[in-house]
Scaffold this active site. Structure first.
Site, PDB file in Angstrom:
ATOM      1  N   LYS A 268       0.826  -1.207   0.000  1.00  0.00           N
ATOM      2  CA  LYS A 268       0.000   0.000   0.000  1.00  0.00           C
ATOM      3  C   LYS A 268       0.863   1.262   0.000  1.00  0.00           C
ATOM      4  O   LYS A 268       0.519   2.259  -0.629  1.00  0.00           O
ATOM      5  CB  LYS A 268      -0.943  -0.007   1.205  1.00  0.00           C
ATOM      6  CG  LYS A 268      -2.149   0.858   0.965  1.00  0.00           C
ATOM      7  CD  LYS A 268      -3.380   0.450   1.723  1.00  0.00           C
ATOM      8  CE  LYS A 268      -4.492   1.461   1.501  1.00  0.00           C
ATOM      9  NZ  LYS A 268      -5.424   1.547   2.609  1.00  0.00           N
TER      10      LYS A 268
ATOM     11  N   LYS B 248     -11.857  -6.639 -10.323  1.00  0.00           N
ATOM     12  CA  LYS B 248     -12.521  -6.575  -9.014  1.00  0.00           C
ATOM     13  C   LYS B 248     -13.182  -5.203  -8.834  1.00  0.00           C
ATOM     14  O   LYS B 248     -12.570  -4.185  -9.152  1.00  0.00           O
ATOM     15  CB  LYS B 248     -11.470  -6.803  -7.915  1.00  0.00           C
ATOM     16  CG  LYS B 248     -12.023  -6.638  -6.518  1.00  0.00           C
ATOM     17  CD  LYS B 248     -10.962  -6.740  -5.438  1.00  0.00           C
ATOM     18  CE  LYS B 248     -11.560  -6.267  -4.114  1.00  0.00           C
ATOM     19  NZ  LYS B 248     -10.650  -6.333  -2.983  1.00  0.00           N
TER      20      LYS B 248
ATOM     21  N   LYS C 229     -13.140   0.960  -5.477  1.00  0.00           N
ATOM     22  CA  LYS C 229     -13.193   2.409  -5.636  1.00  0.00           C
ATOM     23  C   LYS C 229     -11.985   2.904  -6.426  1.00  0.00           C
ATOM     24  O   LYS C 229     -12.087   3.806  -7.244  1.00  0.00           O
ATOM     25  CB  LYS C 229     -13.201   3.052  -4.249  1.00  0.00           C
ATOM     26  CG  LYS C 229     -14.024   4.312  -4.181  1.00  0.00           C
ATOM     27  CD  LYS C 229     -13.972   4.906  -2.802  1.00  0.00           C
ATOM     28  CE  LYS C 229     -13.293   6.237  -2.836  1.00  0.00           C
ATOM     29  NZ  LYS C 229     -12.634   6.655  -1.633  1.00  0.00           N
TER      30      LYS C 229
HETATM   31  P1  AMP Z   1     -12.661  -2.017   0.981  1.00  0.00           P
HETATM   32  O1  AMP Z   1     -13.697  -1.075   0.439  1.00  0.00           O
HETATM   33  O2  AMP Z   1     -11.741  -2.517  -0.100  1.00  0.00           O
HETATM   34  O3  AMP Z   1     -11.962  -1.495   2.183  1.00  0.00           O
HETATM   35  O4  AMP Z   1     -13.436  -3.321   1.465  1.00  0.00           O
HETATM   36  C1  AMP Z   1     -14.331  -3.372   2.551  1.00  0.00           C
HETATM   37  C2  AMP Z   1     -14.901  -4.776   2.613  1.00  0.00           C
HETATM   38  O5  AMP Z   1     -15.614  -5.111   1.415  1.00  0.00           O
HETATM   39  C3  AMP Z   1     -13.820  -5.864   2.771  1.00  0.00           C
HETATM   40  O6  AMP Z   1     -14.283  -6.853   3.652  1.00  0.00           O
HETATM   41  C4  AMP Z   1     -13.659  -6.435   1.380  1.00  0.00           C
HETATM   42  O7  AMP Z   1     -13.258  -7.770   1.407  1.00  0.00           O
HETATM   43  C5  AMP Z   1     -15.065  -6.272   0.788  1.00  0.00           C
HETATM   44  N1  AMP Z   1     -14.974  -6.024  -0.664  1.00  0.00           N
HETATM   45  C6  AMP Z   1     -14.439  -4.934  -1.269  1.00  0.00           C
HETATM   46  N2  AMP Z   1     -14.538  -5.011  -2.621  1.00  0.00           N
HETATM   47  C7  AMP Z   1     -15.162  -6.194  -2.889  1.00  0.00           C
HETATM   48  C8  AMP Z   1     -15.576  -6.872  -4.098  1.00  0.00           C
HETATM   49  N3  AMP Z   1     -15.368  -6.349  -5.302  1.00  0.00           N
HETATM   50  N4  AMP Z   1     -16.175  -8.075  -3.975  1.00  0.00           N
HETATM   51  C9  AMP Z   1     -16.390  -8.610  -2.749  1.00  0.00           C
HETATM   52  N5  AMP Z   1     -16.043  -8.045  -1.595  1.00  0.00           N
HETATM   53  C10 AMP Z   1     -15.432  -6.842  -1.638  1.00  0.00           C
END
Ligand code: AMP
Ligand code: TRP
Length: 330
Positions: free
Chosen positions: A114, A198, A201
């Protein structure tokens, strides 16, 4: 029968999307009936990478609360609160930071990744706080003596570190103060974004959780399909089509038939997309109405979060007493 105590958190870092919903929140909503749950909007965590611009922090926090509640997270059944409202998170973070070896933090794989990723975007996160991110996460979990932590696989290394900190604490102070928390991985698949990568954001390929019917339609219209299927009469390969992946998730009862029709060129991409958008809008309709309603009730949302913070504080302050005692910080 209650199976144990859960802690989980999410960073309020902007618009919540369908990937977050399908990958994490939907799982929490299932777990709320089986476990005693603490769910926290971890605003302090979002400061570790966005300390330089906090202008949207408050609105992001409020929006995340609205998203959670509209999806069906029950603030009576669960303790739903904002991390910074319970000061003990900061205190335990400090105490744990005293005993966490620097090398453990430097070798967390997400740390270097990161640092590099955000560094290339011109963001400086060479900070003490960012290195300590997993310690703050350990403090969150340990403060409530949580036994289970639902997380995405991207958080596995952080949870492993929490377990190491637990063992070190219990060993150093010769008391089994903390249980070793177990990961509860969601069975949900990674949801792709409209470009097939995937949904994230940072890729700009998301469908916002709060998207209304028109926005959903528009996003589905933009979705990548089989690039080799150029004419309506060409036979398609649904296995490489993002729309088909979405059908499998949002329209499982019809997906086999749709796949067969695509292979036989019996359905065109335009109709296939229309059908998907309708299905998604049907599934999201109630959530959408609830969300719009809650967005207009900021006072109610604040009340819910204050109620959650009070309940969290009760557990946190009692546990903090025991932790201070074990460490002789009286
Ligand atoms: P983040 O927004 O990346 O911090 O993710 C927050 C939560 O959402 C985490 O538990 C991720 O594993 C889940 N998550 C984020 N993006 C995805 C996606 N495209 N598909 C499934 N789970 C997701
Ligand atoms: N680091 C987690 C994420 O980015 C969020 C988080 C903070 C968390 N504290 C936690 C998750 C405690 C589980 C338990 O997704």
């Amino acid at each position: 029968m209650i199976k144990g105590r859960i802690f989980s958190g999410m960073q309020p870092s902007g618009r919540f999307h369908l990937g977050n919903y399908m990958g994490a929140l939907d799982n929490w909503i299932k777990l709320q009936n089986e476990y005693e749950c603490f769910f926290s909007i971890v605003d302090l965590h979002s400061l570790t990478s966005s300390y330089d611009n906090t202008s949207l922090l408050q609105s992001n926090v409020m929006e995340m609360a609205v998203d959670w509640l509209s999806a069906g997270l029950d603030p009576e059944k669960n303790v739903v609160f904002i991390q910074s409202h319970v000061k003990e998170h900061a205190e335990l973070f400090l105490l744990l930071s005293m005993m966490t070896p620097l090398s453990w933090l430097e070798r967390v794989p997400t740390y270097k990744d990161k640092l590099q990723q955000l560094g290339s975007q011109g963001k400086d996160i060479n900070t003490y706080g960012f290195l300590g991110y997993p310690v703050l996460m350990a403090a969150d979990i340990m403060l409530y003596k949580a036994t289970c932590v639902p997380v995405g696989e991207d958080q596995a290394a952080h949870l492993e570190l929490t377990r190491e900190i637990v063992r070190r604490f219990n060993y150093l102070y010769k008391k089994e103060v903390f249980p070793e928390p177990q990961a509860v991985y969601s069975k949900a698949k990674i949801l792709p974004g409209i470009d097939g990568r995937k949904m994230s954001k940072s890729y700009g390929n998301t469908i916002p959780f709060g998207a209304g019917p028109e926005e959903v339609k528009e996003k589905v219209r933009m979705m990548l399909t089989d690039p080799k299927r150029i004419k309506r009469t060409d036979k398609g390969n649904p296995d490489v089509c993002t729309v088909y992946t979405f059908h499998k998730i949002f329209n499982p009862e019809n997906s086999v038939e749709i796949g067969a029709k695509c292979r036989a060129a019996e359905i065109g991409c335009v109709d296939c997309k229309k059908c998907l958008a309708e299905k998604m809008n049907h599934l999201l309709a109630d959530i959408h109405v609830k969300r719009e309603e809650l967005l207009n009730k900021p006072a109610y949302i604040k009340e819910v979060l204050e109620y959650g913070a009070q309940r969290a504080r009760q557990v946190a302050s009692a546990n903090m007493e025991e932790i201070r005692e074990a460490m002789n910080v009286l």
